[in-house]
Motif scaffolding. Structure first.
Motif, PDB file in Angstrom:
ATOM      1  N   ILE A  19       7.178   4.193   5.865  1.00 15.02           N
ATOM      2  CA  ILE A  19       6.580   3.443   6.975  1.00 15.02           C
ATOM      3  C   ILE A  19       7.638   3.135   8.037  1.00 15.02           C
ATOM      4  CG2 ILE A  19       4.837   2.420   5.464  1.00 15.02           C
ATOM      5  CD1 ILE A  19       7.467   0.097   6.758  1.00 15.02           C
ATOM      6  N   LYS A  20       7.121   2.808   9.204  1.00 12.58           N
ATOM      7  CA  LYS A  20       8.011   2.351  10.281  1.00 12.58           C
ATOM      8  C   LYS A  20       7.635   0.909  10.590  1.00 12.58           C
ATOM      9  CE  LYS A  20      10.130   4.015  14.495  1.00 12.58           C
ATOM     10  NZ  LYS A  20      10.175   5.108  15.500  1.00 12.58           N
ATOM     11  N   ARG A  21       8.617   0.036  10.557  1.00 11.14           N
ATOM     12  CA  ARG A  21       8.421  -1.392  10.822  1.00 11.14           C
ATOM     13  C   ARG A  21       9.402  -1.796  11.909  1.00 11.14           C
ATOM     14  NH1 ARG A  21       8.982  -4.965   5.664  1.00 11.14           N
ATOM     15  NH2 ARG A  21       7.044  -3.827   5.144  1.00 11.14           N
ATOM     16  N   GLY A  22       8.832  -2.002  13.139  1.00 12.50           N
ATOM     17  CA  GLY A  22       9.712  -2.232  14.271  1.00 12.50           C
ATOM     18  C   GLY A  22      10.490  -0.956  14.530  1.00 12.50           C
ATOM     19  N   GLY A  23      11.826  -1.060  14.552  1.00 11.42           N
ATOM     20  CA  GLY A  23      12.651   0.134  14.741  1.00 11.42           C
ATOM     21  C   GLY A  23      13.209   0.656  13.445  1.00 11.42           C
ATOM     22  N   GLU A  24      12.755   0.091  12.325  1.00  7.35           N
ATOM     23  CA  GLU A  24      13.333   0.409  11.027  1.00  7.35           C
ATOM     24  C   GLU A  24      12.367   1.262  10.199  1.00  7.35           C
ATOM     25  OE1 GLU A  24      15.360  -2.077   7.291  1.00  7.35           O
ATOM     26  OE2 GLU A  24      14.297  -3.118   8.902  1.00  7.35           O
ATOM     27  N   THR A  25      12.933   2.220   9.453  1.00 12.56           N
ATOM     28  CA  THR A  25      12.131   3.057   8.558  1.00 12.56           C
ATOM     29  C   THR A  25      12.373   2.625   7.123  1.00 12.56           C
ATOM     30  OG1 THR A  25      12.212   4.957  10.051  1.00 12.56           O
ATOM     31  CG2 THR A  25      11.689   5.409   7.756  1.00 12.56           C
ATOM     32  N   LYS A  26      11.280   2.461   6.359  1.00 17.67           N
ATOM     33  CA  LYS A  26      11.383   2.047   4.964  1.00 17.67           C
ATOM     34  C   LYS A  26      10.569   2.998   4.096  1.00 17.67           C
ATOM     35  CE  LYS A  26      11.900  -2.931   5.862  1.00 17.67           C
ATOM     36  NZ  LYS A  26      13.131  -3.173   5.066  1.00 17.67           N
ATOM     37  N   ALA A  27      10.939   3.090   2.833  1.00 14.29           N
ATOM     38  CA  ALA A  27      10.208   3.922   1.877  1.00 14.29           C
ATOM     39  C   ALA A  27       9.820   3.069   0.672  1.00 14.29           C
ATOM     40  CB  ALA A  27      11.050   5.109   1.434  1.00 14.29           C
ATOM     41  N   PHE A  28       8.593   3.266   0.181  1.00 17.63           N
ATOM     42  CA  PHE A  28       8.083   2.495  -0.949  1.00 17.63           C
ATOM     43  C   PHE A  28       7.499   3.441  -1.988  1.00 17.63           C
ATOM     44  CE2 PHE A  28       7.754  -0.158   2.804  1.00 17.63           C
ATOM     45  CZ  PHE A  28       8.279  -1.379   2.387  1.00 17.63           C
ATOM     46  N   GLN A  29       7.887   3.213  -3.245  1.00 19.55           N
ATOM     47  CA  GLN A  29       7.288   3.957  -4.348  1.00 19.55           C
ATOM     48  C   GLN A  29       6.193   3.081  -4.936  1.00 19.55           C
ATOM     49  OE1 GLN A  29       9.089   6.951  -5.011  1.00 19.55           O
ATOM     50  NE2 GLN A  29       7.384   7.717  -6.224  1.00 19.55           N
ATOM     51  N   LEU A  30       4.977   3.593  -4.984  1.00 16.73           N
ATOM     52  CA  LEU A  30       3.886   2.767  -5.515  1.00 16.73           C
ATOM     53  C   LEU A  30       2.930   3.594  -6.357  1.00 16.73           C
ATOM     54  CD1 LEU A  30       1.242   3.450  -3.526  1.00 16.73           C
ATOM     55  CD2 LEU A  30       2.533   2.058  -1.935  1.00 16.73           C
ATOM     56  N   LYS A  31       2.202   2.914  -7.216  1.00 13.06           N
ATOM     57  CA  LYS A  31       1.235   3.568  -8.095  1.00 13.06           C
ATOM     58  C   LYS A  31      -0.167   3.347  -7.544  1.00 13.06           C
ATOM     59  CE  LYS A  31      -0.392   3.796 -12.866  1.00 13.06           C
ATOM     60  NZ  LYS A  31      -0.256   3.247 -14.254  1.00 13.06           N
ATOM     61  N   PRO A  32      -0.863   4.411  -7.139  1.00 17.03           N
ATOM     62  CA  PRO A  32      -2.203   4.230  -6.580  1.00 17.03           C
ATOM     63  C   PRO A  32      -3.171   3.671  -7.618  1.00 17.03           C
ATOM     64  CG  PRO A  32      -1.387   6.458  -6.182  1.00 17.03           C
ATOM     65  CD  PRO A  32      -0.474   5.826  -7.176  1.00 17.03           C
ATOM     66  N   GLU A  33      -4.180   2.989  -7.106  1.00 16.00           N
ATOM     67  CA  GLU A  33      -5.246   2.461  -7.963  1.00 16.00           C
ATOM     68  C   GLU A  33      -6.447   3.408  -7.872  1.00 16.00           C
ATOM     69  OE1 GLU A  33      -6.171  -1.875  -7.852  1.00 16.00           O
ATOM     70  OE2 GLU A  33      -8.100  -1.162  -7.079  1.00 16.00           O
ATOM     71  N   MET A  34      -7.049   3.738  -8.993  1.00 14.18           N
ATOM     72  CA  MET A  34      -8.199   4.637  -8.995  1.00 14.18           C
ATOM     73  C   MET A  34      -9.476   3.834  -8.736  1.00 14.18           C
ATOM     74  SD  MET A  34      -6.557   7.358  -9.332  1.00 14.18           S
ATOM     75  CE  MET A  34      -7.926   8.511  -9.372  1.00 14.18           C
ATOM     76  N   ARG A  35     -10.238   4.283  -7.755  1.00 11.40           N
ATOM     77  CA  ARG A  35     -11.479   3.592  -7.390  1.00 11.40           C
ATOM     78  C   ARG A  35     -12.659   4.553  -7.560  1.00 11.40           C
ATOM     79  NH1 ARG A  35     -11.890   1.625  -1.367  1.00 11.40           N
ATOM     80  NH2 ARG A  35     -12.111   3.882  -1.062  1.00 11.40           N
ATOM     81  N   THR A  36     -13.716   4.054  -8.167  1.00  8.67           N
ATOM     82  CA  THR A  36     -14.925   4.858  -8.380  1.00  8.67           C
ATOM     83  C   THR A  36     -16.026   4.387  -7.441  1.00  8.67           C
ATOM     84  OG1 THR A  36     -14.375   5.223 -10.711  1.00  8.67           O
ATOM     85  CG2 THR A  36     -16.661   5.576 -10.066  1.00  8.67           C
ATOM     86  N   GLY A  37     -16.681   5.323  -6.793  1.00  7.32           N
ATOM     87  CA  GLY A  37     -17.761   4.977  -5.872  1.00  7.32           C
ATOM     88  C   GLY A  37     -18.652   6.177  -5.608  1.00  7.32           C
ATOM     89  N   SER A  48     -11.244   8.312  -6.841  1.00  7.35           N
ATOM     90  CA  SER A  48     -10.137   8.737  -5.984  1.00  7.35           C
ATOM     91  C   SER A  48      -9.070   7.656  -5.927  1.00  7.35           C
ATOM     92  CB  SER A  48     -10.645   9.035  -4.567  1.00  7.35           C
ATOM     93  OG  SER A  48     -11.342   7.920  -4.047  1.00  7.35           O
ATOM     94  N   PRO A  49      -7.803   8.062  -5.674  1.00  7.44           N
ATOM     95  CA  PRO A  49      -6.711   7.093  -5.590  1.00  7.44           C
ATOM     96  C   PRO A  49      -6.717   6.342  -4.257  1.00  7.44           C
ATOM     97  CG  PRO A  49      -5.874   9.310  -5.252  1.00  7.44           C
ATOM     98  CD  PRO A  49      -7.328   9.444  -5.565  1.00  7.44           C
ATOM     99  N   VAL A  50      -6.460   5.053  -4.284  1.00  6.77           N
ATOM    100  CA  VAL A  50      -6.355   4.233  -3.077  1.00  6.77           C
ATOM    101  C   VAL A  50      -5.132   3.334  -3.204  1.00  6.77           C
ATOM    102  CG1 VAL A  50      -8.831   4.251  -2.609  1.00  6.77           C
ATOM    103  CG2 VAL A  50      -7.874   2.440  -4.025  1.00  6.77           C
ATOM    104  N   ILE A  51      -4.626   2.861  -2.045  1.00 12.18           N
ATOM    105  CA  ILE A  51      -3.451   1.983  -2.100  1.00 12.18           C
ATOM    106  C   ILE A  51      -3.745   0.593  -1.531  1.00 12.18           C
ATOM    107  CG2 ILE A  51      -1.876   3.940  -2.002  1.00 12.18           C
ATOM    108  CD1 ILE A  51      -1.346   3.280   0.937  1.00 12.18           C
ATOM    109  N   GLY A  52      -4.945   0.403  -0.947  1.00 14.14           N
ATOM    110  CA  GLY A  52      -5.324  -0.938  -0.505  1.00 14.14           C
ATOM    111  C   GLY A  52      -4.859  -1.295   0.890  1.00 14.14           C
TER     112      GLY A  52
END
Length: 355
Positions: A177-195, A205-209
């Motif tokens: 992601i870009k936040r202001g002038g700074e770039t950051k990286a995040f490792q996250l585990k998606p949540e599986m959503r059924t619909g 399908s996987p979602v991150i919220g």
């Protein structure tokens, strides 16, 4: 009032395109055309030019082209027989019948190409809301961040980002992601959503919220790319329309989703207010629906006539008049039933309900 005017414009254009397809191919194949009408019922205005009377009739929910020899009851001269629809070969009759729905599909294709050239609004990857206790929030992503890459693949449109997340098969995602002038990286585990998807199918399908901020840009494409994207979009809408019909028959999609004139008018008004591009895209979508529905093998519709002429072409003899009469009656009953259902849904949705 905007809805009514918009609906009249949309239906008028699509009906004209459809009937012009029949008219043009009738002329190309040497069939005389007695009437070309936009609408059914009593004539409002009309003008005869050559052998053809051009009409605008009272009920704008369809139209018709009356060719020489159709309707029966009249004795035809030898010259009229030569120019009558019934005297043409099955292949030519098939061509005339298919031309109406075909012109609707071709019209939609041209409109989609034009839409991509004029410019379509696309949501950027700026985040408007991060859902509490969901993967993005737990990882430290906040509202206002702009996602720039998913698993190393650059993204700058929300649809691209959603596609990459949905396509991910691993237990974790690397989101930059870009936040202001700074770039950051995040490792996250998606949540599986059924619909349920648009076709009533259960999908997981996987979602991150995260929720889009609603920031949009206009994407315009050169003619070559617009041609490609317009072609793909037309095919996707045709496929979705056919699959939707199958799912309705299977009852995977409830019957109360079927809409009629009130729904069309309301949606036409909403798209007109949203802007010219949205209105054109809606018209193209409706044109595909009109083309596909008319090809259904139901007597009364073009698809029913197509079935009869294909039968004649294959078996070298026409369907008996008695069989055609019975089929027409069944087709009419089905069509009336569908119209009643559509009107009922419209009334329940917009007049009785809160739609």
């Amino acid at each position: 009032m905007t809805s009514i005017v918009s609906a009249i414009i949309v239906l008028g254009i699509l009906i004209f395109v459809h009937e012009f397809g029949h008219f043009l191919f009738a002329k190309l194949f040497g069939v005389g055309v007695e009437k070309f009408s936009l609408g059914f019922g009593p004539k409002l205005i009309g003008k005869k030019m050559g052998e053809t009377e051009y009409l605008i009739s009272a009920f704008p929910l369809g139209g018709y082209v009356k060719m020489v020899g159709e309707g029966g009851g009249d004795e035809l001269s030898d010259e009229e027989k030569a120019r009558s629809f019934g005297e043409k070969s099955p292949l030519r009759r098939i061509g005339i019948v298919v031309a109406g729905p075909g012109f609707n599909l071709i019209f939609a294709w041209f409109v989609f190409i034009a839409v991509f050239m004029v410019g379509v609004p696309s949501a950027t990857t700026k985040i408007g809301e991060v859902v509490k206790d969901k993967p993005a929030a737990k990882a430290g992503i906040v509202a206002g961040d702009r996602i720039t890459a998913v698993n190393g693949k650059k993204v700058d449109r929300w649809e691209e980002m959603a596609t990459e997340i949905a396509a991910s098969k691993g237990p974790s995602l690397l989101v930059e992601i870009k936040r202001g002038g700074e770039t950051k990286a995040f490792q996250l585990k998606p949540e599986m959503r059924t619909g349920k998807n648009l076709l009533g199918e259960t999908v997981t399908s996987p979602v991150i919220g995260v929720v889009a901020a609603g920031e949009t840009v206009i994407d315009r494409y050169p003619p070559g790319e617009a041609f490609s994207r317009g072609s793909v979009q037309t095919w996707n809408v045709i496929e979705l329309t056919v699959l939707s019909l199958v799912r309705i028959i299977e009852r995977a999609i409830p019957l109360d989703t079927i809409g009629g004139p009130i729904m069309i008018a309301k949606m036409a008004g909403q798209q007109a207010e949203a802007g010219g591009v949205s209105f054109l895209a809606f018209m193209a979508l409706l044109s595909v629906n009109l083309g596909v529905l008319n090809l259904l093998p139901i007597p009364i519709l073009d698809g029913g006539h197509l079935f009869f002429y294909l039968w004649e072409l294959i078996f070298r003899r026409p369907v008996s008049m008695r069989a055609r009469e019975i089929a027409q009656q069944v087709g009419l009953a089905l069509l009336i039933g569908l119209m009643v259902l559509a009107f009922y849904n419209d009334i329940a949705r917009y007049l009785v309900g809160n739609g």
